[in-house]
Scaffold this active site. Structure first.
Site, PDB file in Angstrom:
ATOM      1  N   LYS A 162      40.030  27.407  30.848  1.00  0.00           N
ATOM      2  CA  LYS A 162      41.361  28.469  31.281  1.00  0.00           C
ATOM      3  C   LYS A 162      40.749  29.030  32.505  1.00  0.00           C
ATOM      4  CE  LYS A 162      43.448  32.569  30.759  1.00  0.00           C
ATOM      5  NZ  LYS A 162      43.954  32.108  32.605  1.00  0.00           N
TER       6      LYS A 162
ATOM      7  N   GLU B  74      30.655  38.401  30.268  1.00  0.00           N
ATOM      8  CA  GLU B  74      29.743  38.633  31.686  1.00  0.00           C
ATOM      9  C   GLU B  74      31.220  39.801  32.802  1.00  0.00           C
ATOM     10  OE1 GLU B  74      29.441  38.700  35.049  1.00  0.00           O
ATOM     11  OE2 GLU B  74      28.954  36.561  35.988  1.00  0.00           O
TER      12      GLU B  74
ATOM     13  N   CYS C  30      31.398  40.956  40.844  1.00  0.00           N
ATOM     14  CA  CYS C  30      30.805  41.485  39.952  1.00  0.00           C
ATOM     15  C   CYS C  30      29.603  42.004  40.226  1.00  0.00           C
ATOM     16  CB  CYS C  30      30.943  40.950  38.372  1.00  0.00           C
ATOM     17  SG  CYS C  30      30.693  39.318  38.275  1.00  0.00           S
TER      18      CYS C  30
ATOM     19  N   GLU D 238      34.033  49.695  39.570  1.00  0.00           N
ATOM     20  CA  GLU D 238      34.266  49.231  40.238  1.00  0.00           C
ATOM     21  C   GLU D 238      35.018  48.812  41.058  1.00  0.00           C
ATOM     22  OE1 GLU D 238      34.466  45.178  37.603  1.00  0.00           O
ATOM     23  OE2 GLU D 238      32.902  44.527  38.700  1.00  0.00           O
TER      24      GLU D 238
HETATM   25  P1  ADP Z   1      40.154  40.230  36.859  1.00  0.00           P
HETATM   26  O1  ADP Z   1      40.300  41.724  36.885  1.00  0.00           O
HETATM   27  O2  ADP Z   1      38.218  40.009  37.159  1.00  0.00           O
HETATM   28  O3  ADP Z   1      40.867  39.982  36.991  1.00  0.00           O
HETATM   29  P2  ADP Z   1      40.915  39.563  34.241  1.00  0.00           P
HETATM   30  O4  ADP Z   1      40.056  39.942  33.123  1.00  0.00           O
HETATM   31  O5  ADP Z   1      42.039  40.094  33.982  1.00  0.00           O
HETATM   32  O6  ADP Z   1      39.093  39.844  35.070  1.00  0.00           O
HETATM   33  O7  ADP Z   1      40.702  37.907  33.659  1.00  0.00           O
HETATM   34  C1  ADP Z   1      39.880  36.983  34.024  1.00  0.00           C
HETATM   35  C2  ADP Z   1      40.270  35.936  32.896  1.00  0.00           C
HETATM   36  O8  ADP Z   1      40.732  36.755  31.493  1.00  0.00           O
HETATM   37  C3  ADP Z   1      41.402  35.705  33.407  1.00  0.00           C
HETATM   38  O9  ADP Z   1      41.797  34.206  33.526  1.00  0.00           O
HETATM   39  C4  ADP Z   1      42.482  36.247  32.683  1.00  0.00           C
HETATM   40  O10 ADP Z   1      43.705  34.978  32.792  1.00  0.00           O
HETATM   41  C5  ADP Z   1      41.725  36.206  31.822  1.00  0.00           C
HETATM   42  N1  ADP Z   1      42.690  37.394  30.918  1.00  0.00           N
HETATM   43  C6  ADP Z   1      43.544  38.161  31.168  1.00  0.00           C
HETATM   44  N2  ADP Z   1      44.282  38.732  30.194  1.00  0.00           N
HETATM   45  C7  ADP Z   1      43.418  38.497  28.629  1.00  0.00           C
HETATM   46  C8  ADP Z   1      42.986  38.603  27.057  1.00  0.00           C
HETATM   47  N3  ADP Z   1      43.697  40.321  26.473  1.00  0.00           N
HETATM   48  N4  ADP Z   1      42.593  37.388  26.417  1.00  0.00           N
HETATM   49  C9  ADP Z   1      41.886  36.441  26.575  1.00  0.00           C
HETATM   50  N5  ADP Z   1      41.915  36.300  28.366  1.00  0.00           N
HETATM   51  C10 ADP Z   1      42.709  37.163  29.310  1.00  0.00           C
END
Ligand code: ADP
Length: 505
Positions: A209, A283, A317, A414
Site C-alpha cells: 500500500k 523503519e 527520515c 522530527e
Molecule cells: P507519515 O507521517 O510519514 O505520513 P504515517 O505513518 O502516517 O507516516 O504513514 C505512513 C504509511 O502508513 C501510509 O501509507 C499511511 O497510509 C499508513 N498508515 C497510517 N496509519 C496506519 C495504521 N494505523 N496502520 C497501518 N498503516 C497506516
C-alpha cells in the site's frame, strides 16, 4: 585585485573587500524557467486496485483525489480499498505463493526481477515526472536519485535470487509467505522498490500500500509489473489511507509486515501484531545529528548540510535536521549556510533548476508551521531565505534556527521540513552525548579531516547509518535502518534479504 563583480557558477558575486574575497549571493539572479514537459507521462484519470494481475474496482466503489502539491490541482483519483479489497489481495497473494511463486526456480524468479528493473530504467523519465507531480519533489531528485536507485534495488536483489546459498552459507532458506508492505510519501517509488525487490527475490508474494498522498508511481509500477508478465497475484497494489494499512496489518493470513512511516503508526503496528506469528520490520522517524568539527573542509561540509536537509524539502527520515558545529567555527559555518540558503531556488518541482520543491501536503505544511512557531517561542533565532514563494500550493522557505537548546522541541522532534536546528559544542565527548540524546537513532553525519576521529565517533554514536564527509548517500548493497524509536530491522544489502527468509538449520 579585480574591481568588477563577476558571477560565480551558482549566480553569486565575488565581492572584493580589503584582502579577502567574499562570496555574496545575489538573490535577484535567477535562471530562465526550464520545466520538464508533462507529455512524457501518461496518467489515467482514475485508478482501480491492482489485484491478481488485474485492475479491479474497489468494493466500496469509493475513490479519492490525488493532487499536485505545487498547485493544488487534481491529477487523478485512486481507489479506497477496504477490508474486503485487502482480503481479496491477500487471497490472491496467498494463492500465487502456494501455487506458483514458491515453486518456481530461483533463476526464473531472478529473470522477472531483472525484467522489472530494466522496465523501470526504460520508463525512468515518465516515472520521474509522475513522482515530482504527485509528491512535489524537484525533478532533479526524482530523475537523478529516486528512479535510478529504485531500478538499482531491483537489479541488486535480482542478482541474489539464485544465490541465496551464498548469502546464507550452510543454511536452508524458506520464504516467509505473504508480505504486507506499507510505505510513506517521501520516496514513493524507491520505498516500493526497497520492499518489493527483496521480497520477490526470496520467493515471497506481496500486498503493498502506497501513501494516500503519493499513490501514482506505485500504480505505474503495477503497470510495469503487469507488462513484465510476473505471474498473477505475486504483487498486489492497493491504495487507501490508514484504515487500508490497518486492514493489511490485521489480516490473519499475512506472514510479514514491512512498514516505513511515522513512529506513532509504527507503535500501533507493533501493538497490533504482538502475540501473532507475523514478523515485522519497522523503519520509523529520525532526527539525524550532522556534526561539523573545526578541522573539516567547511565549504564541503556546508554543501553536505544543504544536501542533507534542504534538497527534498527535508522530507527524509534520515534528514540531517540537527546540526552540531564546533564552537570555534560556528560563526563562519552559520554565515556560509545563510548565504547558501539565499541562493537555493524554491519553486516548480518540474523545473530542473529547482532545489526545493513543494511540501507534500497541506497537513505537512501545517506541521512545519507549528514547529516554526514552537522554535520561536522556545527562544531560538529564526532565519529564512528571502525567496518569493508561488501563490498556490504548499511551500516553505529554507529555514535555519540558531541558539537552539539541546532540550528544545525543534532539536528533539522530527519536523519533516526544510528546517535546520543549529547547536554548538566544544569537545568530542560533549557532542557524542548530545547527538545520542535523542529518542531516535536512524542516521548521522560527521565532518572532519581526521580518520581516527571518524572511527571514534561512529563507534560511539547510536545511529543505524553514519556518513563521514558526505550525507544522504545510498546504495542497494548497504543496509539501512534504525535504533531506538527509529525502528528495527534493516533494508538493503544482505540484511534486507534476511528480513524475508526463515533460516531452517
Ligand atoms: P507519515 O507521517 O510519514 O505520513 P504515517 O505513518 O502516517 O507516516 O504513514 C505512513 C504509511 O502508513 C501510509 O501509507 C499511511 O497510509 C499508513 N498508515 C497510517 N496509519 C496506519 C495504521 N494505523 N496502520 C497501518 N498503516 C497506516
Amino acid at each position: 585585485m579585480p574591481t568588477t563583480k563577476k558571477p560565480d557558477r551558482r549566480g553569486g558575486k565575488i565581492t572584493p573587500k580589503s584582502n579577502t574575497i567574499k562570496l555574496k549571493f545575489d538573490t535577484s539572479w535567477s535562471y530562465a524557467p526550464a520545466p520538464e514537459s508533462k507529455s512524457a507521462a501518461t496518467i489515467k484519470p482514475q485508478y482501480d486496485l491492482f489485484i491478481n494481475g488485474e485492475w479491479v474496482k474497489p468494493a466500496s466503489n469509493k475513490y479519492f483525489d490525488t493532487i499536485n502539491p505545487a498547485n493544488e490541482e487534481k491529477i487523478s483519483q485512486v481507489s479506497e480499498a477496504n477490508t474486503a479489497d485487502v482480503d481479496k489481495a491477500v487471497k490472491a497473494a496467498r494463492n500465487a505463493y502456494e501455487k506458483v511463486w514458491k515453486k518456481i526456480s530461483p533463476k526464473e524468479r531472478a529473470k522477472y526481477v531483472f525484467r522489472i528493473a530494466r522496465m523501470i530504467q526504460e520508463r525512468a523519465r515518465e516515472l520521474a515526472i509522475i513522482e515530482s507531480l504527485d509528491g512535489g519533489k524537484p525533478i532533479r531528485e526524482s530523475r537523478d536519485f529516486d528512479v535510478p536507485t529504485a531500478a538499482n534495488h531491483f537489479f541488486y536483489y535480482a542478482g541474489w535470487a539464485d544465490k541465496l546459498e551464498y548469502a546464507f552459507p550452510n543454511r536452508n532458506t524458506e520464504p516467509l509467505g505473504v508480505a504486507g508492505q506499507i510505505i510513506p510519501w517521501n520516496f514513493p517509488l524507491l520505498m516500493a522498490a526497497w520492499k518489493i525487490a527483496p521480497a520477490l527475490a526470496t520467493g515471497n508474494t506481496v500486498v503493498l500500500k502506497p501513501a494516500e498522498t503519493t499513490p501514482l508511481t506505485a500504480l505505474k509500477l503495477a503497470e510495469i509489473i503487469q507488462e513484465s508478465g510476473l505471474p498473477n497475484g505475486v504483487v498486489n497494489i492497493v491504495t487507501g489511507a490508514g484504515a487500508t494499512g490497518a486492514a493489511i496489518v490485521n489480516h490473519p493470513d499475512i506472514n510479514k509486515i514491512a512498514f516505513t512511516g511515522s513512529t506513532d503508526v509504527g507503535k500501533i503496528i507493533q501493538r497490533a501484531i504482538a502475540g501473532t506469528h507475523k514478523k515485522v520490520t519497522l523503519e520509523l522517524g529520525g532526527k539525524a545529528a550532522n556534526i561539523i568539527f573545526e578541522d573539516a573542509p567547511l565549504d564541503q561540509a556546508v554543501e553536505g548540510v544543504i544536501n542533507g536537509i534542504y534538497f527534498n524539502q527535508g522530507h527524509v527520515c534520515c534528514a540531517g535536521s540537527r546540526l552540531y558545529v564546533q564552537e570555534s567555527v560556528a560563526k563562519q559555518v552559520i554565515r556560509k549556510l545563510r548565504d547558501r540558503i539565499e541562493s537555493l531556488i524554491v519553486g516548480d518541482p518540474l523545473d530542473k533548476n529547482t532545489d526545493i520543491g513543494a511540501i507534500n501536503s497541506r497537513q505537512q505544511l501545517e506541521t512545519i508551521h507549528k514547529y516554526l512557531k514552537i522554535g520561536k517561542e522556545e527562544g531560538a533565532e529564526m532565519y529564512q531565505s528571502s525567496c518569493s514563494l508561488p501563490g498556490k500550493g504548499f511551500w516553505c522557505r529554507p529555514t535555519i534556527f540558531t541558539n537552539v537548546a539541546q532540550s528544545a522541541r525543534i532539536a528533539q522532534e522530527e519536523i519533516f521540513g526544510p528546517v535546520l536546528a543549529i547547536l554548538t559544542f566544544r569537545t568530542d565527548d560533549e557532542v557524542i552525548e548530545k547527538a545520542n540524546n535523542s529518542p531516535y537513532g536512524l542516521s548521522a553525519g560527521v565532518w572532519t579531516d581526521k580518520g581516527s576521529k571518524i572511527f571514534n565517533m561512529t563507534k560511539r554514536m547510536r545511529a543505524g547509518v553514519i556518513w563521514a564527509n558526505t550525507f544522504n548517500k545510498f546504495d542497494p548493497s548497504s543496509p539501512f535502518g534504525g535504533y531506538k524509536e527509529s525502528g528495527f530491522g534493516r533494508e538493503g544489502g544482505l540484511h534486507g534479504l534476511s528480513a524475508y527468509v526463515s533460516l531452517t538449520n
